[in-house]
Write a protein that holds these residues in place. Structure first.
Motif, PDB file in Angstrom:
ATOM      1  N   PRO A 243       0.788  -1.237   0.000  1.00  0.00           N
ATOM      2  CA  PRO A 243       0.000   0.000   0.000  1.00  0.00           C
ATOM      3  C   PRO A 243       0.822   1.290   0.000  1.00  0.00           C
ATOM      4  O   PRO A 243       0.499   2.224  -0.725  1.00  0.00           O
ATOM      5  CB  PRO A 243      -0.829  -0.111   1.286  1.00  0.00           C
ATOM      6  CG  PRO A 243      -0.801  -1.538   1.671  1.00  0.00           C
ATOM      7  CD  PRO A 243       0.397  -2.167   1.049  1.00  0.00           C
ATOM      8  N   GLY A 244       1.893   1.350   0.774  1.00  0.00           N
ATOM      9  CA  GLY A 244       2.671   2.589   0.846  1.00  0.00           C
ATOM     10  C   GLY A 244       3.819   2.628  -0.129  1.00  0.00           C
ATOM     11  O   GLY A 244       4.652   3.528  -0.082  1.00  0.00           O
ATOM     12  N   GLN A 245       3.896   1.658  -1.022  1.00  0.00           N
ATOM     13  CA  GLN A 245       5.006   1.631  -1.986  1.00  0.00           C
ATOM     14  C   GLN A 245       4.520   1.780  -3.429  1.00  0.00           C
ATOM     15  O   GLN A 245       5.320   1.761  -4.347  1.00  0.00           O
ATOM     16  CB  GLN A 245       5.788   0.316  -1.863  1.00  0.00           C
ATOM     17  CG  GLN A 245       6.502   0.145  -0.539  1.00  0.00           C
ATOM     18  CD  GLN A 245       7.393  -1.084  -0.509  1.00  0.00           C
ATOM     19  OE1 GLN A 245       7.577  -1.773  -1.503  1.00  0.00           O
ATOM     20  NE2 GLN A 245       7.950  -1.379   0.650  1.00  0.00           N
ATOM     21  N   LYS A 246       3.198   1.869  -3.575  1.00  0.00           N
ATOM     22  CA  LYS A 246       2.653   1.892  -4.941  1.00  0.00           C
ATOM     23  C   LYS A 246       2.710   3.301  -5.511  1.00  0.00           C
ATOM     24  O   LYS A 246       2.038   4.211  -5.009  1.00  0.00           O
ATOM     25  CB  LYS A 246       1.204   1.394  -4.923  1.00  0.00           C
ATOM     26  CG  LYS A 246       0.727   0.982  -6.308  1.00  0.00           C
ATOM     27  CD  LYS A 246      -0.768   0.808  -6.363  1.00  0.00           C
ATOM     28  CE  LYS A 246      -1.221  -0.429  -5.628  1.00  0.00           C
ATOM     29  NZ  LYS A 246      -2.685  -0.429  -5.427  1.00  0.00           N
ATOM     30  N   ARG A 247       3.546   3.492  -6.528  1.00  0.00           N
ATOM     31  CA  ARG A 247       3.675   4.815  -7.144  1.00  0.00           C
ATOM     32  C   ARG A 247       3.449   4.650  -8.646  1.00  0.00           C
ATOM     33  O   ARG A 247       4.387   4.768  -9.440  1.00  0.00           O
ATOM     34  CB  ARG A 247       5.063   5.397  -6.856  1.00  0.00           C
ATOM     35  CG  ARG A 247       5.267   5.637  -5.375  1.00  0.00           C
ATOM     36  CD  ARG A 247       6.595   6.213  -5.004  1.00  0.00           C
ATOM     37  NE  ARG A 247       6.709   6.223  -3.569  1.00  0.00           N
ATOM     38  CZ  ARG A 247       7.253   5.238  -2.840  1.00  0.00           C
ATOM     39  NH1 ARG A 247       7.761   4.174  -3.435  1.00  0.00           N
ATOM     40  NH2 ARG A 247       7.293   5.313  -1.526  1.00  0.00           N
ATOM     41  N   LEU A 248       2.201   4.373  -8.989  1.00  0.00           N
ATOM     42  CA  LEU A 248       1.894   4.041 -10.382  1.00  0.00           C
ATOM     43  C   LEU A 248       2.152   5.229 -11.308  1.00  0.00           C
ATOM     44  O   LEU A 248       2.706   5.074 -12.400  1.00  0.00           O
ATOM     45  CB  LEU A 248       0.446   3.547 -10.488  1.00  0.00           C
ATOM     46  CG  LEU A 248       0.031   2.979 -11.827  1.00  0.00           C
ATOM     47  CD1 LEU A 248       0.961   1.866 -12.298  1.00  0.00           C
ATOM     48  CD2 LEU A 248      -1.404   2.460 -11.769  1.00  0.00           C
ATOM     49  N   ALA A 291       9.486   1.124  -5.763  1.00  0.00           N
ATOM     50  CA  ALA A 291       8.833   0.690  -4.513  1.00  0.00           C
ATOM     51  C   ALA A 291       9.666   1.108  -3.306  1.00  0.00           C
ATOM     52  O   ALA A 291       9.565   2.241  -2.845  1.00  0.00           O
ATOM     53  CB  ALA A 291       8.612  -0.813  -4.561  1.00  0.00           C
ATOM     54  N   CYS A 292      10.513   0.202  -2.800  1.00  0.00           N
ATOM     55  CA  CYS A 292      11.335   0.534  -1.633  1.00  0.00           C
ATOM     56  C   CYS A 292      12.767   0.803  -2.089  1.00  0.00           C
ATOM     57  O   CYS A 292      13.470  -0.110  -2.524  1.00  0.00           O
ATOM     58  CB  CYS A 292      11.326  -0.615  -0.640  1.00  0.00           C
ATOM     59  SG  CYS A 292      12.543  -0.388   0.673  1.00  0.00           S
ATOM     60  N   PRO A 293      13.241   2.055  -2.006  1.00  0.00           N
ATOM     61  CA  PRO A 293      14.574   2.371  -2.537  1.00  0.00           C
ATOM     62  C   PRO A 293      15.697   1.627  -1.824  1.00  0.00           C
ATOM     63  O   PRO A 293      16.775   1.436  -2.382  1.00  0.00           O
ATOM     64  CB  PRO A 293      14.700   3.883  -2.314  1.00  0.00           C
ATOM     65  CG  PRO A 293      13.720   4.207  -1.234  1.00  0.00           C
ATOM     66  CD  PRO A 293      12.607   3.221  -1.377  1.00  0.00           C
ATOM     67  N   ARG A 294      15.451   1.204  -0.581  1.00  0.00           N
ATOM     68  CA  ARG A 294      16.522   0.544   0.169  1.00  0.00           C
ATOM     69  C   ARG A 294      16.883  -0.810  -0.440  1.00  0.00           C
ATOM     70  O   ARG A 294      17.982  -1.308  -0.234  1.00  0.00           O
ATOM     71  CB  ARG A 294      16.138   0.392   1.645  1.00  0.00           C
ATOM     72  CG  ARG A 294      16.010   1.695   2.392  1.00  0.00           C
ATOM     73  CD  ARG A 294      17.215   2.604   2.309  1.00  0.00           C
ATOM     74  NE  ARG A 294      18.409   2.116   2.917  1.00  0.00           N
ATOM     75  CZ  ARG A 294      19.023   2.646   3.967  1.00  0.00           C
ATOM     76  NH1 ARG A 294      18.513   3.718   4.541  1.00  0.00           N
ATOM     77  NH2 ARG A 294      20.148   2.153   4.413  1.00  0.00           N
ATOM     78  N   THR A 309      17.196   3.102  -8.427  1.00  0.00           N
ATOM     79  CA  THR A 309      16.074   3.855  -7.859  1.00  0.00           C
ATOM     80  C   THR A 309      15.512   4.727  -8.988  1.00  0.00           C
ATOM     81  O   THR A 309      16.140   4.879 -10.049  1.00  0.00           O
ATOM     82  CB  THR A 309      16.544   4.772  -6.721  1.00  0.00           C
ATOM     83  OG1 THR A 309      17.443   5.743  -7.271  1.00  0.00           O
ATOM     84  CG2 THR A 309      17.232   3.998  -5.609  1.00  0.00           C
ATOM     85  N   ALA A 310      14.361   5.352  -8.708  1.00  0.00           N
ATOM     86  CA  ALA A 310      13.736   6.195  -9.730  1.00  0.00           C
ATOM     87  C   ALA A 310      14.668   7.350 -10.120  1.00  0.00           C
ATOM     88  O   ALA A 310      14.836   7.656 -11.307  1.00  0.00           O
ATOM     89  CB  ALA A 310      12.408   6.729  -9.209  1.00  0.00           C
ATOM     90  N   ASN A 311      15.292   7.982  -9.126  1.00  0.00           N
ATOM     91  CA  ASN A 311      16.187   9.109  -9.434  1.00  0.00           C
ATOM     92  C   ASN A 311      17.398   8.656 -10.241  1.00  0.00           C
ATOM     93  O   ASN A 311      17.877   9.375 -11.123  1.00  0.00           O
ATOM     94  CB  ASN A 311      16.664   9.769  -8.133  1.00  0.00           C
ATOM     95  CG  ASN A 311      15.604  10.714  -7.597  1.00  0.00           C
ATOM     96  OD1 ASN A 311      14.804  11.264  -8.356  1.00  0.00           O
ATOM     97  ND2 ASN A 311      15.600  10.887  -6.294  1.00  0.00           N
ATOM     98  N   GLU A 312      17.900   7.471  -9.949  1.00  0.00           N
ATOM     99  CA  GLU A 312      19.058   6.964 -10.697  1.00  0.00           C
ATOM    100  C   GLU A 312      18.680   6.705 -12.155  1.00  0.00           C
ATOM    101  O   GLU A 312      19.496   6.897 -13.062  1.00  0.00           O
ATOM    102  CB  GLU A 312      19.591   5.692 -10.038  1.00  0.00           C
ATOM    103  CG  GLU A 312      20.285   5.976  -8.707  1.00  0.00           C
ATOM    104  CD  GLU A 312      20.547   4.723  -7.884  1.00  0.00           C
ATOM    105  OE1 GLU A 312      21.274   4.819  -6.893  1.00  0.00           O
ATOM    106  OE2 GLU A 312      20.003   3.650  -8.219  1.00  0.00           O
TER     107      GLU A 312
END
Ligand code: SF4
Length: 333
Positions: A243-248, A291-294, A309-312
């Motif tokens: 739930p807290g990782q969904k960034r569609l 989702a989880c960058p870690r 990660t998304a930024n990378e």
């Protein structure tokens, strides 16, 4: 496990107040051994406790769908503070505050902080109650102590694996950080997010250590992954289903940007990001994890292919420079 407060009395009162009949209990790794004991306490109230045996690493991972499918009427989530603004399921958080003393570990950190005068303090939810004591010890040594509060997390000075905004908000005003907590995971997060020397005072094993070398090593690994991904043709952008990782929306934007950068892009929906799950797709050359960058930062060595990660991924297609990403902080969204 006497090191943590499991708040059994509050839990009992809350369950009775809410009239819950079936409760799904979620524990993070490390606290799970306590789950059977807590479940039996709950059972004595005439309530059916069900323990979630799945992995859980953060409050981003509320077992909402599981609770619904099990016909539960309440989730008791241990080990994290509330993260999502709204839950679609009744949820009680038990932060499992540590009952350990910190002064001895903080005093061990003092020689490592000797050359700096302005110190930022940060910790996880388990040790928030120790910040005042730590501040006092540092102040007695003549240090100026700052604790950041952006309001993004539940408490001032708090950090979680993927949110160091409280530390970042004071980074320009301090020379170094003291992180209080176990292990190096969060302390490295502070160092990567603030680019400041970071010392961890670990009250579990009563030690202190500077984590800069570890942070430096991770930076080198990340740059190596970005370079490898620049050569990759086929990408999969992972959209997390927790739930807290969904960034569609972010996933869709990334797909577009990568495609404009000449890459072939697939979208993968995934709950648990593991090397085994991704190995099933040998035609994919690189993954982007929204989702989880870690998982990207800490577990990269376990994966056969780059997992950015998304930024990378933005660095790969030239939408963000590596220098700007380092300045912004590797874990900042
Ligand atoms: S996304 Fe990852 S780092 Fe962030 S809270 Fe969830 S498990 Fe922790």
């Amino acid at each position: 496990m006497k090191q943590f407060d499991f708040e059994e009395e509050r839990i009992k009162q809350e369950i009775l107040k809410l009239g819950a009949k079936r409760v799904l209990i979620q524990f993070p790794q490390g606290l799970k051994p306590e789950a059977p004991r807590i479940a039996k306490t709950i059972e004595k109230l005439g309530v059916l406790p069900i323990i979630s045996a799945d992995p859980c690493y953060g409050a981003c991972d509320l077992a909402t769908a599981d609770a619904e499918s099990l016909g539960a009427d309440l989730i008791i989530h241990y080990g994290h503070s509330k993260l999502m603004k709204y839950e679609r399921f009744p949820t009680i958080y038990v932060e499992a505050r540590a009952t350990l003393n910190v002064p001895s570990a903080v005093e061990k950190a003092l020689p490592m902080l000797e050359k700096w005068n302005k110190i930022g303090l940060a910790t996880t939810v388990q040790h928030l109650q120790t910040l005042d004591e730590a501040r006092e010890i540092l102040t007695r040594q003549g240090k100026i102590v700052l604790i950041g509060d952006t309001g993004r997390l539940s408490y001032p000075g708090q950090v979680i694996g993927c949110d160091y905004s409280n530390a970042v908000s004071i980074a320009k005003d301090v020379e170094a950080f003291l992180f209080i907590g176990g292990g190096q995971f969060h302390a490295i997060g502070v160092a990567l997010s603030t680019s400041k020397p970071t010392v961890v005072a670990d009250p579990y094993d009563n030690t202190a250590a500077l984590v800069d070398k570890e942070a430096e090593k991770i930076l080198k690994q990340r740059w190596a992954q970005i370079r490898e991904a620049k050569e990759a043709k086929t990408f999969a952008v992972l959209v997390g289903l927790k739930p807290g990782q969904k960034r569609l929306e972010e996933t869709l934007q990334l797909k577009e940007k990568l495609e404009k950068g000449g890459k072939i892009v697939h979208l993968f929906a995934i709950n648990e990001i593991t090397p085994e799950a991704l190995m099933e797709f040998p035609s994919v050359d690189a993954f982007v994890n929204t989702a989880c960058p870690r998982i990207s930062i800490d577990d990269a060595a376990r994966f056969m292919k780059p997992i950015l990660t998304a930024n990378e991924a933005l660095v790969v297609v030239g939408k963000l420079s590596w220098e700007d990403l380092c300045k912004k902080g590797l874990l900042e969204s």
